[in-house]
Design an enzyme around this catalytic site. Structure first.
Site, short mmCIF file in Angstrom:
data_model
loop_
_atom_site.label_atom_id
_atom_site.label_comp_id
_atom_site.label_asym_id
_atom_site.label_seq_id
_atom_site.Cartn_x
_atom_site.Cartn_y
_atom_site.Cartn_z
CG HIS A 79 -0.99 -6.11 5.11
ND1 HIS A 79 -1.15 -5.47 6.33
CD2 HIS A 79 -2.09 -5.80 4.40
CE1 HIS A 79 -2.30 -4.80 6.34
NE2 HIS A 79 -2.88 -4.98 5.18
NE ARG A 107 0.12 -4.79 11.76
CZ ARG A 107 -0.95 -4.94 10.98
NH1 ARG A 107 -1.87 -4.00 10.91
NH2 ARG A 107 -1.11 -6.04 10.28
CE1 TYR A 157 -9.53 -1.76 9.78
CE2 TYR A 157 -9.62 0.62 9.49
CZ TYR A 157 -8.92 -0.57 9.44
OH TYR A 157 -7.61 -0.54 9.07
CD GLN A 180 -2.93 -1.10 2.32
OE1 GLN A 180 -2.66 -1.70 3.34
NE2 GLN A 180 -4.05 -0.40 2.20
CD1 TRP A 197 -5.96 2.17 7.45
CD2 TRP A 197 -4.21 0.83 7.88
NE1 TRP A 197 -5.42 1.78 6.24
CE2 TRP A 197 -4.35 0.97 6.48
CE3 TRP A 197 -3.17 0.04 8.39
CZ2 TRP A 197 -3.50 0.33 5.57
CZ3 TRP A 197 -2.33 -0.59 7.50
CH2 TRP A 197 -2.49 -0.45 6.10
CG ASN A 209 -3.38 -7.40 7.90
OD1 ASN A 209 -3.51 -6.83 8.99
ND2 ASN A 209 -4.14 -7.13 6.85
CD GLU A 210 -7.70 -6.94 8.00
OE1 GLU A 210 -8.00 -6.93 6.79
OE2 GLU A 210 -7.99 -6.01 8.76
CD GLU A 263 -8.61 1.07 1.83
OE1 GLU A 263 -7.47 1.03 2.31
OE2 GLU A 263 -9.57 0.49 2.33
CD1 TRP A 264 -6.31 -2.81 0.95
CD2 TRP A 264 -4.85 -3.84 -0.39
NE1 TRP A 264 -5.20 -3.13 1.70
CE2 TRP A 264 -4.30 -3.76 0.91
CE3 TRP A 264 -4.10 -4.47 -1.40
CZ2 TRP A 264 -3.04 -4.26 1.23
CZ3 TRP A 264 -2.82 -4.97 -1.07
CH2 TRP A 264 -2.32 -4.86 0.21
CD GLU A 287 -4.91 -2.76 9.48
OE1 GLU A 287 -6.02 -2.49 8.99
OE2 GLU A 287 -4.08 -3.50 8.94
CG ASN A 301 -6.15 -5.24 11.72
OD1 ASN A 301 -5.35 -4.92 12.61
ND2 ASN A 301 -5.76 -5.53 10.50
C1 GBH Z 1 -7.85 -3.31 6.71
O1 GBH Z 1 -8.86 -4.28 6.54
C2 GBH Z 1 -6.60 -3.72 5.97
O2 GBH Z 1 -5.74 -4.48 6.79
C3 GBH Z 1 -5.85 -2.51 5.41
O3 GBH Z 1 -4.87 -2.96 4.53
C4 GBH Z 1 -6.83 -1.56 4.76
O4 GBH Z 1 -6.19 -0.48 4.14
C5 GBH Z 1 -7.75 -1.06 5.85
O5 GBH Z 1 -8.46 -2.13 6.36
C6 GBH Z 1 -8.80 -0.05 5.36
O6 GBH Z 1 -9.69 -0.67 4.48
O7 GBH Z 1 -16.07 -4.91 0.39
O8 GBH Z 1 -18.11 -5.09 1.62
O9 GBH Z 1 -16.83 -7.07 1.11
C7 GBH Z 1 -10.08 -3.98 7.18
C8 GBH Z 1 -11.08 -5.11 7.07
C9 GBH Z 1 -12.46 -6.35 5.66
C10 GBH Z 1 -12.62 -4.01 5.63
C11 GBH Z 1 -13.13 -6.42 4.33
C12 GBH Z 1 -13.30 -4.04 4.29
C13 GBH Z 1 -14.58 -5.34 2.78
C14 GBH Z 1 -16.03 -5.48 2.92
N1 GBH Z 1 -11.72 -5.12 5.78
N2 GBH Z 1 -14.01 -5.29 4.14
S1 GBH Z 1 -16.81 -5.67 1.38
#
Ligand code: GBH
Length: 500
Positions: A143, A97, A332, A40, A451, A189-190, A458-459, A401, A330
């Site tokens: 990651h 981290r 959110y 990232q 985070w 990670n996750e 952002e993927w 995170e 992690n």
């Molecule tokens: C983190 O994942 C990651 O570790 C990090 O790399 C990333 O930048 C950060 O979040 C912010 O996104 O698209 O409706 O299927 C957080 C957990 C799980 C959150 C999957 C987003 C997608 C839901 N993530 N989720 S969906």
């Protein structure tokens, strides 16, 4: 009536109702800082011998990434480690981290493939520079950026024997090179994201899914469970290597980081919705945490998935059970959960339930952000900390995170963007909820990484969604400008952490 057994959401819904209490504190040795991940932020994708990862390949597929971006340049941290360290110092961070790019260290990835000395040197210097700045490194081995060659060679995580052996060798190389300088290690990670987003929805690399309009390959009803199993065993294998060969002389610790958000019932009067909340958390978190802390998969998953969930061999579960020195969390947001009626679909990964952003009465779980999945709900953080502690025996927890995007941030004029009061409030609320969990609920939380240190790739959401406390100007040399939140986190912690 629904049961009020400890560790179920029904017991927590009754007991935790208050918001932040100003008297709550955090212990004097509490550590806080920021988190990022290699793909990232680093860029330098083709430099000094780095091999491609599955994300380099995935980003080239049309339509997979918003705006068509990739991590090829990202924040250019590969050339700007000194700027990142200066940022950390400006914020007053105690820890950082970050993750290591496996294909920088071993470009082809495999256990008999050559090691890239320049890759090792890059991280070695970075770790030394962090120490010189008084910042404690916390290192994630993986990651999401699997060396592409391993995916091509044998299907990556789908091939447990090969993957575990290759990850074990990579881990040993890294422990050997940095073990004397790094005391806090995260294996994966996750793993939920690698399994579900990579092999069920196909929204993340390598993009497998049953949906043939999105991918020519994949079976979302079986592959995620195979992948999750491989990741657990690989985690266990790396932990064993660390404990057997490095822990004694280095005195460090190692764990896995799991993602998971809080679950509130869509209709609290409906026992099926209340029960579905526990099932939601079990499918998201306990899938990985139960084998590690309890030595088995959750009953709810065994019941729904039957023999699609791989069976544990005595040898594999011995590696996995007891393999966390700390729980990496992690976290959110929260969701409302509504039980589905009828048989689960074959590709269901959530536990036969719906994830909703509003409850039965149309009340939103929290304010809208730029991320469709993320609505802040800080009390849910406190509740999940308690849920995890009840289920797993009050383990030491590191929050690895926590953070938020801001609605429309990417389109704001710069002066408005830099005044990110929404993000500051998020951190106030979430750090307050964590202090309540520590003070009032006996949760053993010891560290917190926000985070993220800066806006980054952002993927699948590309660069349109920003999570940083620092603005990155992608059009002008990845210039970094701290937002209001960059300075506020230290001030918030200052209020809570006891003076020694
Ligand atoms: C983190 O994942 C990651 O570790 C990090 O790399 C990333 O930048 C950060 O979040 C912010 O996104 O698209 O409706 O299927 C957080 C957990 C799980 C959150 C999957 C987003 C997608 C839901 N993530 N989720 S969906």
């Amino acid at each position: 009536m629904c049961s009020k057994k400890p560790g179920s959401i029904s017991s927590i819904l009754g007991s935790i109702t208050m918001g932040s209490i100003t008297q709550s504190t955090l212990p004097s040795d509490f550590v806080w800082g920021f988190a990022t991940a290699a793909y990232q932020i680093e860029g330098g994708a083709n430099e000094d011998g780095r091999g491609p990862s599955i994300w380099d390949t995935f980003c080239k597929l049309p339509g997979k990434i918003a705006g068509g971006g990739s991590g090829e340049i990202a924040c250019d941290s590969y050339h700007r480690t000194h700027e990142d360290i200066a940022l950390l110092k400006t914020c007053g961070a105690q820890a950082y981290r970050f993750s290591i790019s496996w294909s920088r260290i071993i470009p082809l990835g495999g256990r008999n493939d050559p090691i890239n000395e320049k890759g090792l040197q890059f991280y070695l210097k970075f770790i030394d520079d962090l120490h010189a700045a008084g910042i404690t490194p916390m290192v994630t081995l993986f990651h999401w950026d699997l060396p592409d060659e391993l995916n091509k060679r044998y299907g990556g995580f789908l091939n447990k024997e090969e993957f575990v052996a290759d990850f074990a060798r990579y881990a040993r190389v890294v422990f050997d090179a940095f073990g004397s300088k790094v005391k806090h290690w995260i294996t994966f990670n996750e793993p939920w994201c690698s399994s579900v987003l990579g092999y069920n929805t196909g929204s993340f690399a390598p993009g497998h899914t049953s949906d043939r309009t999105k991918s020519p390959v994949g079976d979302g009803s079986t592959e995620p469970w195979i992948v999750g199993h491989s990741l657990l065993v690989a985690h266990g294998a790396a932990v064993k290597i660390y404990r057997d060969e490095f822990k004694d002389q280095n005195g460090g610790e190692i764990g896995i980081t799991l993602n998971g958000d809080w679950a509130d019932p869509w209709d609290p009067e409906n026992p099926a919705d209340v029960e579905a909340c526990d099932r939601k958390i079990e499918f998201a978190i306990s899938w990985f945490a139960d084998p590690i802390y309890l030595g088995k998969y959750p009953d709810s998953m065994i019941k729904q998935l039957g023999n699609r969930l791989p069976a544990w061999t005595a040898e594999d579960i011995a590696l996995v059970k007891g393999s966390n020195d700390f729980y990496g969390m992690n976290h959110y947001c929260a969701n409302y959960i509504r039980a589905k009626t009828g048989e689960p679909e074959l590709d269901d990964i959530a536990g036969n339930l719906e994830l909703l952003l509003e409850d039965k009465n149309g009340k939103s779980v929290g304010p809208i952000t730029q991320s469709p999945w993320l609505r802040p709900c800080a009390i849910g953080f406190r509740k999940l900390l308690k849920w995890l502690s009840d289920r797993y025996g009050y383990p030491k927890i590191y929050v690895t995170e926590n953070g938020t995007s801001v609605l429309g941030e990417n389109d704001m004029p710069l002066d408005e963007l830099l005044e990110d009061e929404f993000r500051v409030q998020y951190f106030r609320d979430y750090i307050g909820a964590m202090a309540d969990a520590y003070t009032l609920d006996g949760v053993n939380v010891r560290a917190y990484m926000a985070w993220s240190l800066m806006d980054n790739f952002e993927w699948a959401e590309g660069y349109e969604t920003r999570f940083g406390v620092t603005y990155v100007d992608y059009d002008h040399d990845q210039k970094r400008i701290p937002k209001k939140s960059a300075k506020s986190i230290g001030q918030i912690f200052d209020r809570y952490i006891e003076k020694s």
